[in-house]
Scaffold this motif. Structure first.
Motif, PDB file in Angstrom:
ATOM      1  N   LEU A  11       3.832  12.369 -11.708  1.00  0.00           N
ATOM      2  CA  LEU A  11       4.532  11.081 -11.701  1.00  0.00           C
ATOM      3  C   LEU A  11       3.935  10.135 -10.664  1.00  0.00           C
ATOM      4  CD1 LEU A  11       8.295  12.033 -12.136  1.00  0.00           C
ATOM      5  CD2 LEU A  11       6.910  10.630 -13.673  1.00  0.00           C
TER       6      LEU A  11
ATOM      7  N   MET B 157      15.520  17.942 -12.791  1.00  0.00           N
ATOM      8  CA  MET B 157      15.704  18.885 -13.894  1.00  0.00           C
ATOM      9  C   MET B 157      14.666  20.006 -13.881  1.00  0.00           C
ATOM     10  SD  MET B 157      16.953  16.554 -17.105  1.00  0.00           S
ATOM     11  CE  MET B 157      15.429  15.657 -17.265  1.00  0.00           C
ATOM     12  N   SER B 158      13.666  19.912 -13.008  1.00  0.00           N
ATOM     13  CA  SER B 158      12.646  20.966 -12.927  1.00  0.00           C
ATOM     14  C   SER B 158      13.302  22.275 -12.518  1.00  0.00           C
ATOM     15  CB  SER B 158      11.562  20.601 -11.921  1.00  0.00           C
ATOM     16  OG  SER B 158      10.843  19.491 -12.364  1.00  0.00           O
TER      17      SER B 158
ATOM     18  N   ALA C 180       5.240  18.291 -11.193  1.00  0.00           N
ATOM     19  CA  ALA C 180       5.767  17.129 -11.904  1.00  0.00           C
ATOM     20  C   ALA C 180       5.769  15.893 -10.997  1.00  0.00           C
ATOM     21  CB  ALA C 180       7.179  17.409 -12.418  1.00  0.00           C
TER      22      ALA C 180
ATOM     23  N   LYS D 204      15.755  11.728 -11.438  1.00  0.00           N
ATOM     24  CA  LYS D 204      16.529  12.536 -12.391  1.00  0.00           C
ATOM     25  C   LYS D 204      15.626  13.506 -13.140  1.00  0.00           C
ATOM     26  CE  LYS D 204      20.160   9.159 -13.247  1.00  0.00           C
ATOM     27  NZ  LYS D 204      20.676   8.164 -14.187  1.00  0.00           N
ATOM     28  N   LYS D 205      14.483  13.019 -13.583  1.00  0.00           N
ATOM     29  CA  LYS D 205      13.527  13.853 -14.308  1.00  0.00           C
ATOM     30  C   LYS D 205      13.060  15.012 -13.421  1.00  0.00           C
ATOM     31  CE  LYS D 205       9.358  13.308 -17.076  1.00  0.00           C
ATOM     32  NZ  LYS D 205       8.401  12.334 -17.603  1.00  0.00           N
ATOM     33  N   LEU D 206      12.761  14.725 -12.158  1.00  0.00           N
ATOM     34  CA  LEU D 206      12.305  15.761 -11.226  1.00  0.00           C
ATOM     35  C   LEU D 206      13.407  16.765 -10.910  1.00  0.00           C
ATOM     36  CD1 LEU D 206      10.228  13.495  -8.865  1.00  0.00           C
ATOM     37  CD2 LEU D 206       9.322  15.300 -10.350  1.00  0.00           C
TER      38      LEU D 206
ATOM     39  N   GLN E 232       8.504  21.538  -9.927  1.00  0.00           N
ATOM     40  CA  GLN E 232       8.956  20.235  -9.447  1.00  0.00           C
ATOM     41  C   GLN E 232       7.828  19.525  -8.690  1.00  0.00           C
ATOM     42  OE1 GLN E 232      11.968  19.824  -6.239  1.00  0.00           O
ATOM     43  NE2 GLN E 232      13.146  18.743  -7.802  1.00  0.00           N
TER      44      GLN E 232
ATOM     45  N   ASN F 103      15.228   7.028 -12.367  1.00  0.00           N
ATOM     46  CA  ASN F 103      14.897   7.824 -13.555  1.00  0.00           C
ATOM     47  C   ASN F 103      13.896   8.921 -13.238  1.00  0.00           C
ATOM     48  OD1 ASN F 103      16.648   6.416 -15.215  1.00  0.00           O
ATOM     49  ND2 ASN F 103      15.081   4.983 -15.914  1.00  0.00           N
ATOM     50  N   MET F 104      12.915   8.603 -12.384  1.00  0.00           N
ATOM     51  CA  MET F 104      11.944   9.631 -11.981  1.00  0.00           C
ATOM     52  C   MET F 104      12.633  10.751 -11.213  1.00  0.00           C
ATOM     53  SD  MET F 104       8.484   7.667 -10.861  1.00  0.00           S
ATOM     54  CE  MET F 104       8.861   5.922 -10.779  1.00  0.00           C
TER      55      MET F 104
END
Length: 116
Positions: free
Chosen positions: A69, A55-56, A65, A51-53, A62, A48-49
């Motif tokens: 995290l 999207m930067s 972020a 995926k979140k990164l 990135q 999940n982390m």
């Protein structure tokens, strides 16, 4: 893809997020607390982390972020430094981390992987 020896850099700047689980060899986080996460949950959290990164919008955001995290989520002592392990030389890391670190391009993020 794995790079050929001639293509490998002499050093890499390495950032990482470590998620420990109850089945690992030292199930204690960076603050000395016992971890309570299962291996499956640790893998899910890392996925999940990532995926979140992914999207930067640009490398600088990135990296910011990632640092945030790492400070919030990593079980490694490097968490306080945003997951920054500094510059590392070939042969200075163990097993999978060595292989992954020296196979990535500049700014590239690996898939989550398990290390001993």
């Amino acid at each position: 893809k794995r790079r050929k020896a001639a293509d490998q850099p002499s050093q890499v700047q390495l950032l990482h997020i470590l998620k420990k689980h109850i089945g690992c060899s030292k199930p204690v986080d960076a603050s000395g607390k016992d971890v309570k996460m299962t291996k499956g949950r640790a893998k899910l959290a890392l996925g999940n982390m990532r995926k979140k990164l992914a999207m930067s919008s640009d490398p600088a955001s990135q990296q910011r972020a990632f640092g945030a995290l790492a400070r919030e989520q990593s079980d490694c002592e490097s968490a306080m430094k945003g997951g920054d392990l500094g510059r590392v030389d070939p042969g200075s890391l163990d097993g999978p981390m060595q292989e992954v670190a020296f196979s990535l391009g500049v700014g590239e993020m690996s898939e989550p992987f398990e290390s001993p």
